[in-house]
Scaffold this motif. Structure first.
Motif, PDB file in Angstrom:
ATOM      1  N   SER A   1      -2.694  -6.743   5.331  1.00 27.68           N
ATOM      2  CA  SER A   1      -4.160  -6.789   5.220  1.00 27.68           C
ATOM      3  C   SER A   1      -4.685  -5.520   4.547  1.00 27.68           C
ATOM      4  CB  SER A   1      -4.800  -6.991   6.594  1.00 27.68           C
ATOM      5  OG  SER A   1      -4.042  -6.336   7.599  1.00 27.68           O
ATOM      6  N   HIS A   2      -4.758  -4.406   5.281  1.00 26.88           N
ATOM      7  CA  HIS A   2      -5.316  -3.192   4.680  1.00 26.88           C
ATOM      8  C   HIS A   2      -4.411  -2.024   5.020  1.00 26.88           C
ATOM      9  CE1 HIS A   2      -7.438  -4.605   8.318  1.00 26.88           C
ATOM     10  NE2 HIS A   2      -6.874  -3.509   8.792  1.00 26.88           N
ATOM     11  N   LEU A   3      -4.308  -1.104   4.109  1.00 27.76           N
ATOM     12  CA  LEU A   3      -3.409   0.026   4.283  1.00 27.76           C
ATOM     13  C   LEU A   3      -4.173   1.290   4.635  1.00 27.76           C
ATOM     14  CD1 LEU A   3      -1.175  -0.735   1.217  1.00 27.76           C
ATOM     15  CD2 LEU A   3      -0.556  -1.008   3.618  1.00 27.76           C
ATOM     16  N   CYS A   4      -5.465   1.221   4.438  1.00 23.92           N
ATOM     17  CA  CYS A   4      -6.279   2.405   4.716  1.00 23.92           C
ATOM     18  C   CYS A   4      -6.172   2.825   6.161  1.00 23.92           C
ATOM     19  CB  CYS A   4      -7.732   2.134   4.346  1.00 23.92           C
ATOM     20  SG  CYS A   4      -8.351   0.679   5.217  1.00 23.92           S
ATOM     21  N   SER A   5      -6.453   4.122   6.458  1.00 22.18           N
ATOM     22  CA  SER A   5      -6.389   4.626   7.840  1.00 22.18           C
ATOM     23  C   SER A   5      -7.378   3.852   8.703  1.00 22.18           C
ATOM     24  CB  SER A   5      -6.733   6.113   7.862  1.00 22.18           C
ATOM     25  OG  SER A   5      -8.093   6.285   7.556  1.00 22.18           O
ATOM     26  N   GLN A   6      -7.001   3.633   9.975  1.00 23.90           N
ATOM     27  CA  GLN A   6      -7.829   2.828  10.872  1.00 23.90           C
ATOM     28  C   GLN A   6      -8.839   3.741  11.555  1.00 23.90           C
ATOM     29  OE1 GLN A   6      -7.298  -0.530  11.080  1.00 23.90           O
ATOM     30  NE2 GLN A   6      -5.767  -0.255   9.486  1.00 23.90           N
ATOM     31  N   PRO A   7     -10.106   3.660  11.276  1.00 21.86           N
ATOM     32  CA  PRO A   7     -11.067   4.555  11.906  1.00 21.86           C
ATOM     33  C   PRO A   7     -11.348   4.150  13.358  1.00 21.86           C
ATOM     34  CG  PRO A   7     -12.203   2.997  10.497  1.00 21.86           C
ATOM     35  CD  PRO A   7     -10.736   2.671  10.383  1.00 21.86           C
ATOM     36  N   SER A   8     -11.045   2.898  13.766  1.00 23.76           N
ATOM     37  CA  SER A   8     -11.429   2.420  15.104  1.00 23.76           C
ATOM     38  C   SER A   8     -10.373   2.717  16.165  1.00 23.76           C
ATOM     39  CB  SER A   8     -11.709   0.921  15.065  1.00 23.76           C
ATOM     40  OG  SER A   8     -10.524   0.237  14.710  1.00 23.76           O
ATOM     41  N   ILE A   9      -9.188   3.210  15.783  1.00 26.93           N
ATOM     42  CA  ILE A   9      -8.169   3.529  16.797  1.00 26.93           C
ATOM     43  C   ILE A   9      -7.591   4.900  16.528  1.00 26.93           C
ATOM     44  CG2 ILE A   9      -7.522   1.141  17.319  1.00 26.93           C
ATOM     45  CD1 ILE A   9      -5.104   1.522  15.446  1.00 26.93           C
ATOM     46  N   TYR A  10      -7.007   5.488  17.594  1.00 29.49           N
ATOM     47  CA  TYR A  10      -6.274   6.737  17.404  1.00 29.49           C
ATOM     48  C   TYR A  10      -5.078   6.714  18.341  1.00 29.49           C
ATOM     49  CZ  TYR A  10      -8.477   8.581  21.670  1.00 29.49           C
ATOM     50  OH  TYR A  10      -8.898   8.776  22.939  1.00 29.49           O
ATOM     51  N   ASN A  11      -4.180   7.630  18.106  1.00 32.39           N
ATOM     52  CA  ASN A  11      -2.912   7.565  18.805  1.00 32.39           C
ATOM     53  C   ASN A  11      -2.655   8.845  19.568  1.00 32.39           C
ATOM     54  OD1 ASN A  11       0.093   7.422  19.137  1.00 32.39           O
ATOM     55  ND2 ASN A  11      -0.440   5.418  18.269  1.00 32.39           N
ATOM     56  N   ILE A  12      -2.384   8.707  20.857  1.00 33.52           N
ATOM     57  CA  ILE A  12      -2.046   9.872  21.661  1.00 33.52           C
ATOM     58  C   ILE A  12      -0.689   9.625  22.284  1.00 33.52           C
ATOM     59  CG2 ILE A  12      -2.702  11.330  23.598  1.00 33.52           C
ATOM     60  CD1 ILE A  12      -5.550  10.210  23.258  1.00 33.52           C
ATOM     61  N   ASN A  13       0.221  10.524  22.012  1.00 31.39           N
ATOM     62  CA  ASN A  13       1.557  10.434  22.604  1.00 31.39           C
ATOM     63  C   ASN A  13       2.115   9.011  22.471  1.00 31.39           C
ATOM     64  OD1 ASN A  13       3.844  11.242  23.863  1.00 31.39           O
ATOM     65  ND2 ASN A  13       2.914  11.563  25.873  1.00 31.39           N
ATOM     66  N   CYS A  14       2.023   8.495  21.217  1.00 29.59           N
ATOM     67  CA  CYS A  14       2.581   7.188  20.837  1.00 29.59           C
ATOM     68  C   CYS A  14       1.869   5.991  21.465  1.00 29.59           C
ATOM     69  CB  CYS A  14       4.076   7.093  21.139  1.00 29.59           C
ATOM     70  SG  CYS A  14       5.014   8.412  20.409  1.00 29.59           S
ATOM     71  N   VAL A  15       0.739   6.201  22.164  1.00 30.07           N
ATOM     72  CA  VAL A  15      -0.036   5.066  22.682  1.00 30.07           C
ATOM     73  C   VAL A  15      -1.320   4.968  21.863  1.00 30.07           C
ATOM     74  CG1 VAL A  15      -1.153   4.031  24.685  1.00 30.07           C
ATOM     75  CG2 VAL A  15       0.872   5.467  24.990  1.00 30.07           C
ATOM     76  N   THR A  16      -1.698   3.754  21.520  1.00 33.31           N
ATOM     77  CA  THR A  16      -2.847   3.537  20.653  1.00 33.31           C
ATOM     78  C   THR A  16      -4.099   3.261  21.480  1.00 33.31           C
ATOM     79  OG1 THR A  16      -1.332   2.580  19.052  1.00 33.31           O
ATOM     80  CG2 THR A  16      -3.701   2.184  18.717  1.00 33.31           C
ATOM     81  N   PHE A  17      -5.104   4.058  21.278  1.00 33.00           N
ATOM     82  CA  PHE A  17      -6.364   3.880  22.005  1.00 33.00           C
ATOM     83  C   PHE A  17      -7.487   3.596  21.013  1.00 33.00           C
ATOM     84  CE2 PHE A  17      -3.861   6.579  24.788  1.00 33.00           C
ATOM     85  CZ  PHE A  17      -4.003   5.928  26.003  1.00 33.00           C
ATOM     86  N   PRO A  18      -8.563   2.896  21.430  1.00 34.43           N
ATOM     87  CA  PRO A  18      -9.727   2.757  20.564  1.00 34.43           C
ATOM     88  C   PRO A  18     -10.474   4.090  20.523  1.00 34.43           C
ATOM     89  CG  PRO A  18     -10.185   1.783  22.697  1.00 34.43           C
ATOM     90  CD  PRO A  18      -8.750   2.207  22.718  1.00 34.43           C
ATOM     91  N   LEU A  19     -11.131   4.348  19.404  1.00 38.67           N
ATOM     92  CA  LEU A  19     -11.944   5.571  19.342  1.00 38.67           C
ATOM     93  C   LEU A  19     -13.164   5.399  20.226  1.00 38.67           C
ATOM     94  CD1 LEU A  19     -11.945   6.790  15.648  1.00 38.67           C
ATOM     95  CD2 LEU A  19     -11.155   8.042  17.656  1.00 38.67           C
ATOM     96  N   PRO A  20     -13.626   6.498  20.823  1.00 41.94           N
ATOM     97  CA  PRO A  20     -14.812   6.352  21.692  1.00 41.94           C
ATOM     98  C   PRO A  20     -15.971   5.742  20.904  1.00 41.94           C
ATOM     99  CG  PRO A  20     -13.913   8.588  21.810  1.00 41.94           C
ATOM    100  CD  PRO A  20     -13.175   7.889  20.719  1.00 41.94           C
ATOM    101  N   GLY A  21     -16.619   4.790  21.514  1.00 43.84           N
ATOM    102  CA  GLY A  21     -17.771   4.148  20.876  1.00 43.84           C
ATOM    103  C   GLY A  21     -17.396   3.047  19.911  1.00 43.84           C
ATOM    104  N   GLU A  22     -16.128   2.986  19.535  1.00 42.58           N
ATOM    105  CA  GLU A  22     -15.684   1.934  18.619  1.00 42.58           C
ATOM    106  C   GLU A  22     -15.233   0.732  19.440  1.00 42.58           C
ATOM    107  OE1 GLU A  22     -15.380   1.946  15.160  1.00 42.58           O
ATOM    108  OE2 GLU A  22     -16.468   3.846  15.127  1.00 42.58           O
ATOM    109  N   GLY A  23     -15.334  -0.417  18.877  1.00 43.42           N
ATOM    110  CA  GLY A  23     -14.868  -1.632  19.559  1.00 43.42           C
ATOM    111  C   GLY A  23     -15.793  -1.993  20.694  1.00 43.42           C
ATOM    112  N   PRO A  24     -15.601  -3.212  21.255  1.00 44.60           N
ATOM    113  CA  PRO A  24     -16.466  -3.614  22.371  1.00 44.60           C
ATOM    114  C   PRO A  24     -16.150  -2.773  23.594  1.00 44.60           C
ATOM    115  CG  PRO A  24     -14.669  -5.164  22.141  1.00 44.60           C
ATOM    116  CD  PRO A  24     -14.492  -4.163  21.031  1.00 44.60           C
ATOM    117  N   GLU A  25     -17.121  -2.559  24.434  1.00 44.16           N
ATOM    118  CA  GLU A  25     -16.891  -1.744  25.635  1.00 44.16           C
ATOM    119  C   GLU A  25     -15.856  -2.427  26.518  1.00 44.16           C
ATOM    120  OE1 GLU A  25     -19.552   0.480  28.966  1.00 44.16           O
ATOM    121  OE2 GLU A  25     -20.536  -0.292  27.159  1.00 44.16           O
ATOM    122  N   GLN A  26     -14.914  -1.618  27.065  1.00 47.05           N
ATOM    123  CA  GLN A  26     -13.870  -2.196  27.908  1.00 47.05           C
ATOM    124  C   GLN A  26     -14.389  -2.398  29.334  1.00 47.05           C
ATOM    125  OE1 GLN A  26     -10.514   0.426  27.641  1.00 47.05           O
ATOM    126  NE2 GLN A  26      -9.730  -0.592  25.789  1.00 47.05           N
TER     127      GLN A  26
END
Lengths: 379, 379
Positions: free
Chosen positions: A67-92
């Protein structure tokens, strides 16, 4: 091969946050929410109607789609686990919104204030358990000390109760005194009983609750989650490698395309075709690596939820167990006082009945020498 | 000199038992009861109307009157004290008919079953006092032992309450646990207070009640009565000696009288007159000795009554003192139990309030790493 889908919907209407649209190999459009892992054929509207959950989210992911190769602004990775960026995505939503459940709060790692060391969230839970186990053991030790104190107290009281001191006191006072010594003996018994009951009903349960296996069991949990994290790490490394390979292939494709502009030749066109094939292959590899990573993260997620809820249950059990046995302790203490009190009552009764004139009567009857008084001598 | 009065009344009517009649120096007849020590001018009748007491019985005894020398069947002598024979004389009323008073029952000596040794009645009373003093001392020792036991118990409880065991237990259970340790500390205080109060309010009064002077005081009583007995003994010896002297003189007079029958001579008649004078003198001596003896016995009697009643008072005081302080002991014991119980109540309260989910909330708030759950990685 189709070019990656743009972030914007083709018909101009925006998708709700977190949603993107893709085209299936058969050409049909479908929608994926990268945060909630939902996939649907129906276009999600902004009115945020609860989206239909995908039953098998990974299996139905369309392989081979880059699909897209560009960096994902809506997620970030901490210690190999992928989290949504704060405020991004629907509230959990919390998994257990009405409880402060472990399963909702220990996803990230805990860093110390200097940020030099970090402890996995799960490790924080395990440490709580081990501390709890230690506290339980120390309470048992405390009770044990109390038992020893009570035993010694009982022994001393009992010894004193058998002392021959004032054994010869007489009459009603003597009775009261004897009862006082007897009450001391009973008091000793009460404390001995208290100490015995503390042993069987408080110390032993506290000591034997979760024996040596508990630490082993916790280690198993720990290893299990740690293994999953390790797998996650290697899968993440795979993704990174594949991402780099794809970038290399795309750069190569770009170089080849530039060469075509400079010198048009069949040879170069062949090269471009080959480079495009390799780039597509690298894209497919990356997709496969991401999918494997996501599968592993999903597995880790599930085990984290299951295990932290298990730890939660263990903690509740421990607290209730200790509560129950400390209450048993106070009940026994209470009983001891009650018994002690009842031991003193007969002493009180006899002391109430002490009667010097009655005592004198008894003693005189037993010891009198003569009640005939002397008379004057006559010549 | 008149011959001794016969046991029978001169006018033929019999006197009541114990009564004899004598003639005063002035020739008037008077009546003496040798058992009850009563003397009267009025002839006692058999209807046993209560005889008028003689106010000063010894002073009004008619000196110089030698009544009868024959052995007295109505009295006997034990260890220099003169008692009426059982069944002889009017029945003695108790001095304190409504009480078992020491003053009524310790006139004779106490013999052991073999009859080899005897203890004066007063000595029996003194021994009772000394035993009582010893009992009081031993009770104080007993209380002292109890104080030491309580002190050690308190010390041990206090030490345990300060132990760092399970210091890190958390949440509501941690609060209950802290309170449990605090209650132990309070319990230690209660026992320390008990032991201190036992010392000041029971042991000390028991120890100091009748200090070292008591034995000295008792010795004084003892010496006083013993001196009186010794005096009685010497007066008795005097009586015996005078009685023997009178018998010798009378025998001499009898011999002289027989000699007069054999050979009538002025010389013999002079001898008889002289012997008669000596006999009268010996009779007067005996009378004087008997009177002295009776005075001494009367003094002894009075001191025996006074002193035994004093001992009785001392014994009552001792019993009441001990009763009062043993009751103080049971009151303190009771208070200790009550306090102890009240120490456990807040623990019970906190244990009642142990709430694992509340504890979890507090702990999670403090220790949570992240409540954001991981999401799938996207390409």
């Amino acid at each position: 091969l189709r070019p990656p889908e743009s972030h914007e919907e083709t018909d101009g209407r925006p998708l709700p946050p977190g949603w993107r649209s893709y085209t299936s190999p058969e050409g049909q459009r479908y929608y994926v929410n990268s945060c909630s892992k939902e996939t649907t054929w129906r276009r999600p509207s902004l009115s945020a109607e609860a989206p239909q959950r995908l039953l098998a989210r990974h299996q139905s992911s369309p392989y081979g789609k880059l699909s897209h190769l560009c960096s994902q602004p809506s997620i970030y990775n901490i210690n190999c686990v992928t989290f949504p960026l704060p405020g991004e995505g629907p509230e959990q939503q919390l998994l257990k919104p009405n409880e402060w459940s472990y399963c909702d709060y220990f996803w990230a790692d805990k860093k110390d204030p200097q940020g030099t060391t970090s402890v996995a969230g799960f490790e924080v839970l395990l440490q709580k358990q081990l501390k709890g186990k230690q506290m339980q053991k120390e309470m048992a030790e405390f009770i044990h000390e109390r038992i020893k104190i009570e035993e010694e107290y009982a022994k001393n009281l009992s010894k004193l109760s058998l002392s021959p001191l004032a054994l010869q006191e007489e009459g009603t006072l003597g009775e009261a005194w004897t009862q006082l010594k007897k009450s001391l003996h009973d008091e000793a018994e009460v404390h001995l009983k208290f100490s015995n009951k503390l042993h069987t009903e408080v110390e032993k349960p506290l000591l034997t609750f979760r024996g040596d296996n508990f630490k082993k069991d916790l280690k198993k949990y720990d290893h299990h989650i740690a293994d999953l994290r390790k797998q996650l790490m290697s899968r993440y490394a795979g993704v990174e490698k594949a991402r780099k390979a794809l970038a290399d292939r795309q750069k190569d494709l770009e170089v080849k395309t530039q060469q075509l502009e400079i010198k048009l030749s069949n040879k170069t066109e062949e090269d471009i075709k080959k480079a495009r094939r390799k780039s597509t292959q690298a894209g497919d590899d990356l997709m496969r690596c991401v999918d494997l990573y996501n599968q592993t993260q999903c597995k880790w997620f599930e085990e984290m939820v299951t295990t932290s809820m298990e730890l939660e249950k263990l903690e509740v059990e421990r607290i209730e167990w200790i509560q129950q046995h400390l209450r048993q302790y106070t009940t026994l203490r209470h009983e001891t006082d009650m018994f002690n009190q009842s031991m003193v009552e007969p002493v009180d009764q006899l002391l109430q009945n002490v009667d010097p004139s009655k005592d004198r009567e008894l003693w005189v009857k037993e010891n009198k020498t003569s009640e005939v008084r002397p008379v004057d001598m006559d010549i």
